[in-house]
Write a protein that holds these residues in place. Sequence first.
Motif, PDB file in Angstrom:
ATOM      1  N   ASP A  56       0.822  -1.211   0.000  1.00 41.96           N
ATOM      2  CA  ASP A  56       0.000   0.000   0.000  1.00 41.96           C
ATOM      3  C   ASP A  56       0.853   1.256   0.000  1.00 41.96           C
ATOM      4  N   ASP A  57       0.203   2.411   0.129  1.00 43.44           N
ATOM      5  CA  ASP A  57       0.921   3.691   0.005  1.00 43.44           C
ATOM      6  C   ASP A  57       1.628   4.116   1.279  1.00 43.44           C
ATOM      7  N   ARG A  58       1.591   3.294   2.307  1.00 40.01           N
ATOM      8  CA  ARG A  58       2.440   3.500   3.479  1.00 40.01           C
ATOM      9  C   ARG A  58       3.761   2.757   3.312  1.00 40.01           C
ATOM     10  N   GLY A  59       3.800   1.944   2.255  1.00 34.02           N
ATOM     11  CA  GLY A  59       4.948   1.071   2.071  1.00 34.02           C
ATOM     12  C   GLY A  59       4.762  -0.251   2.786  1.00 34.02           C
ATOM     13  N   THR A  60       3.556  -0.467   3.324  1.00 31.03           N
ATOM     14  CA  THR A  60       3.244  -1.695   4.042  1.00 31.03           C
ATOM     15  C   THR A  60       2.827  -2.788   3.061  1.00 31.03           C
ATOM     16  N   GLU A  61       3.478  -3.922   3.144  1.00 32.88           N
ATOM     17  CA  GLU A  61       3.137  -5.044   2.273  1.00 32.88           C
ATOM     18  C   GLU A  61       2.260  -6.026   3.039  1.00 32.88           C
ATOM     19  N   VAL A  62       1.043  -6.181   2.573  1.00 35.69           N
ATOM     20  CA  VAL A  62       0.110  -7.107   3.214  1.00 35.69           C
ATOM     21  C   VAL A  62       0.190  -8.443   2.495  1.00 35.69           C
ATOM     22  N   LYS A  63       0.394  -9.513   3.246  1.00 40.18           N
ATOM     23  CA  LYS A  63       0.505 -10.853   2.672  1.00 40.18           C
ATOM     24  C   LYS A  63      -0.524 -11.767   3.332  1.00 40.18           C
ATOM     25  N   LEU A  64      -1.323 -12.432   2.501  1.00 37.06           N
ATOM     26  CA  LEU A  64      -2.320 -13.379   2.988  1.00 37.06           C
ATOM     27  C   LEU A  64      -2.184 -14.689   2.230  1.00 37.06           C
ATOM     28  N   ASP A  65      -2.688 -15.746   2.830  1.00 35.22           N
ATOM     29  CA  ASP A  65      -2.593 -17.059   2.193  1.00 35.22           C
ATOM     30  C   ASP A  65      -3.452 -17.148   0.936  1.00 35.22           C
TER      31      ASP A  65
END
Length: 348
Positions: A56-65
Motif C-alpha cells: 500500500d501507500d504507506r509502504g506496508t506489504e500485506v501478505k495473505l494465504d
Amino acid sequence: MSNARATHLTRRGILAAGGALGLGAVLAACGDDDAKSGGSDKETTAAKSGPWTFKDDRGTEVKLDKTPANIVAFTGVAAALYDYGISVKGVFGPTKTADGKADVQAGDMDISKVEILGNVWDQFNVEKYAALAPDVLITTMFDDAGTLWYVPAASAEKIAKLAPSVGISVYDRQITEPLQRMWELAQSLGADMKAASVTDAKKKFEAAATRLRAAAKAKPEIKVLAGSASQDIFYVSGTNLSIDLEYFKALGVNFVEPSEKAKAKGGGWYESLSWENVDKYKADIIMMDDRSSTIQPADITEATWKKLPAVKAGQVISRSPEPILSYDKCTPLLETLAEALENAKKVS
C-alpha cells in the motif's frame, strides 16, 4: 500527523472544504452529531487462487494465504471497488443519509446489502467488525503519516489486531495517481480489468481530461472557486493537497487561491470566511462541495451568497472533494467542469 496535531485540527474543523475531513465529521468531532450484511449486487470476479500480496501507500506489504474474500472498506473505497466488480462485506464512513437513502459517497452500491459499521466520524462498531471475520480493511489516507481515514484513533489498535489494513493515499497528488492505485488494488483482488465496461470507462476519463484541458485553454480568464458551506462558515479551498483540484489545475483551470497565511488555520487546505465576507474573492464559476454533510447551494439562504455574480449567473456546479476512485465515477467530475467552462461568461 501526531495525535496532538490531529486533535487540534479536528476541533477546529480540519479540512472541511479541502477535500479531506467532511463537514459532518467536523461536527461529530465537536459533539454536534452524536451518535445489512453481504456484498454488492454486482457479481464479483472469481478471485485468483494462491497467496495474495499488496503493497500500500504507506509502504506496508500485506501478505495473505489467499485473496481476501471478507473485505471491509471505507464507503468511498467500497464504491470504487464495486465499480470494478469487487464486493465488500462491511463499510464505514458516510453511507446512509438521514432519510435512509444512499449517501453520495456510496456510489452505486446497494447499501442494504453491506454491514454499516459506522456512518459518521469517530463511529466504528468494533464488535460488528470482528463478527464479519475480516480478511482486510481498506481505506484512504489524507496525510503523509499513514493515518487511516475514518478509523477512530480510540479504537485503532483494537481494529488493527483483527485484520491487516491497506491504505491508498489521496494526499497532495493528482487524482490520476490514486485512480491507478485503486485499479491495481481491484486487479489484485480478482477484478477483470480487461472487461469492456472497465476499459471503456478509462477511455472516457481520458477523453474528458482532453476536453477539460481544451476548455480551460479556450477560456483562461474564467476564474473558478472551490467552496463548501456550513451554517456559519463558507470554506474556500486552495488547489494544493486536494487530488481533484491539483489535477484540474494541471489541466489549466484557473482557480481562486487563498493565501498560504489564510489557509494555515485550515491545516493548509482552505480559508474560512464568514458569510458577510463570502464575496472576498471574485469568481466566474463556483464549485460546491456535494457531500451530504454540507449545505447544498439550493439550500443556502444567505443574502450575500445570492448576490455573488456567479450565483446570479447560474454558474454554480457540484464538486466531489472525496471522489469515488473509479474511472466511471471520476469522469463526470471532469465533464461537469469542462461544460461549465465551455458555457461560462465572465461575470467577476
